[in-house]
Scaffold this motif. Structure first.
Motif, PDB file in Angstrom:
ATOM      1  N   ARG A  13      13.258  -6.321  -7.229  1.00 15.35           N
ATOM      2  CA  ARG A  13      12.437  -7.513  -7.413  1.00 15.35           C
ATOM      3  C   ARG A  13      12.094  -8.035  -6.016  1.00 15.35           C
ATOM      4  O   ARG A  13      12.886  -7.868  -5.087  1.00 15.35           O
TER       5      ARG A  13
ATOM      6  N   PHE B 130      13.475 -16.898  -5.097  1.00 22.48           N
ATOM      7  CA  PHE B 130      13.892 -17.291  -6.451  1.00 22.48           C
ATOM      8  C   PHE B 130      13.489 -18.740  -6.743  1.00 22.48           C
ATOM      9  O   PHE B 130      13.524 -19.168  -7.889  1.00 22.48           O
TER      10      PHE B 130
ATOM     11  N   ILE C 116      18.945 -17.974   2.501  1.00 15.10           N
ATOM     12  CA  ILE C 116      19.226 -17.262   1.253  1.00 15.10           C
ATOM     13  C   ILE C 116      20.745 -17.158   1.057  1.00 15.10           C
ATOM     14  O   ILE C 116      21.236 -17.239  -0.078  1.00 15.10           O
TER      15      ILE C 116
ATOM     16  N   HIS D 253      19.839 -10.081   6.127  1.00 15.53           N
ATOM     17  CA  HIS D 253      19.856  -9.977   7.591  1.00 15.53           C
ATOM     18  C   HIS D 253      20.754 -11.078   8.188  1.00 15.53           C
ATOM     19  O   HIS D 253      20.813 -12.186   7.652  1.00 15.53           O
TER      20      HIS D 253
ATOM     21  N   ARG E 293       9.280  -9.722   3.062  1.00 10.05           N
ATOM     22  CA  ARG E 293       8.788  -9.851   4.449  1.00 10.05           C
ATOM     23  C   ARG E 293       8.062  -8.594   4.921  1.00 10.05           C
ATOM     24  O   ARG E 293       7.195  -8.662   5.767  1.00 10.05           O
TER      25      ARG E 293
ATOM     26  N   LEU F 263      14.400  -8.343  -2.608  1.00 12.84           N
ATOM     27  CA  LEU F 263      13.831  -8.418  -1.251  1.00 12.84           C
ATOM     28  C   LEU F 263      13.023  -9.704  -1.114  1.00 12.84           C
ATOM     29  O   LEU F 263      12.374 -10.142  -2.079  1.00 12.84           O
TER      30      LEU F 263
END
Ligand code: NAP
Length: 277
Positions: free
Chosen positions: A66, A70, A99, A93, A54, A51
């Motif tokens: 986690r 990263f 990401i 999302h 947020r 995650l």
């Protein structure tokens, strides 16, 4: 326990771990949570749900979790290597494009299979009065001068753009309380976590005397009720279109992602059978 028995136990554990398929699920969505819940008890997989962090108190999930970035694609590559990951599912999302770009770069670099789950966008239907824009800033400009009370449902990360239009009153809905400095001067906060239903959305819009809705085209069922409510109230909607989400192979549903993972597991060296033997 004597040292011989301990060594046998450790060896068996290593053999089992070697046969597991280690999967990184990039999450933060209903799809990611559903996928890990469905596969948590499947002994062929060792899942890690990642995650962004947020949401301050994310709902608990029955797999390793986690939280936090990263460190770009480079950091992700390092993490994948250290964790011995065999496959990645990007179920982030639809608006989380960075990401996804990192996931594509890391999967290419590490030669790992990557699947992106992206739910279909909402389509404008009969009775919808959408004004489509491609950013939060453009949404600010698209709110008509006749809109006095705006229902802002874009999460708490991008509300700052609306500070440049302080002549509207905003009803800001978010899971966690936004920082005051990120809000327009006249803002009422509604703290709620979806899914939402039509009757409740109609009541909320009526009670707050909303005359314009600003939404992201997130797609999916969990937050669609506000679109239906706006249609029923003949209310204009400023709809922020999705960014391009980098991907390699995409599916639209959790079921398709689950099938893909089962195929990957079947092709995994030393694969366990579906009975876990
Ligand atoms: P983003 O712009 O794609 O990602 C920004 C950075 O956050 C990434 O580079 C990465 O940091 C980290 N990150 C994002 N998702 C991650 C994950 N699942 N695990 C670990 N790190 C992750 O995404 P965003 O900033 O989260 O959000 C962009 C848009 O998506 C916003 O409009 C937001 O409202 C919407 N959104 C996001 C979420 C969510 O859970 N992320 C949920 C709902 C809506 P590193 O580069 O350091 O790895």
């Amino acid at each position: 326990m004597d040292s011989h028995r301990r060594n046998v136990l450790l060896l068996s554990l290593e053999l089992i771990l070697d046969r597991l398929m280690r999967v990184l699920v990039l999450g933060g969505t209903t799809e990611a949570s559903t996928l890990v819940r469905r596969l948590a008890a499947d002994r062929r997989f060792a899942l890690t749900l990642s995650l962004a962090g947020r949401t301050r108190a994310p709902l608990p999930q029955p797999v390793t979790r986690r939280v936090g970035g990263f460190g770009g694609a480079e950091g992700l590559i390092k993490w994948l290597d250290e964790a011995g990951i065999d496959a990645i599912v990007d179920a982030t999302h639809p608006f989380a494009a960075r990401i996804s770009a990192n996931a594509v770069e890391a999967a290419r670099h590490s030669r790992l299979p990557l699947l992106t789950v992206i739910r279909p966008a909402w389509e404008q239907g009969d009775g919808d009065a959408w004004h489509r824009v491609n950013s939060s800033q453009a949404a600010v400009d698209a709110i008509g001068p006749s809109c006095k009370r705006v229902f802002l449902t874009i999460g708490r990360q991008e509300t700052a753009a609306f500070r440049s239009a302080p002549h509207h009153t905003y009803v800001v809905r978010a899971i966690d309380r936004p920082e005051p400095c990120s809000l327009p001067p006249s803002a009422e906060i509604v703290l709620q976590r979806g899914p939402f239903d039509r009757a409740a959305e109609l009541a909320l819009m009526r009670n707050h005397r909303i005359d314009c809705l600003v939404a992201k085209n997130s797609g999916g069922g969990a937050t669609y009720a506000k679109i239906e409510a706006a249609r029923e109230l003949r209310m204009p909607v400023v709809m922020i279109d999705r960014p391009r989400k980098p991907a390699m192979l995409t599916v639209e549903t959790v079921e398709a992602a689950q099938s893909w993972l089962l195929e990957q597991a079947a092709g995994h060296p030393n694969a366990l059978s579906d009975r876990g033997v």
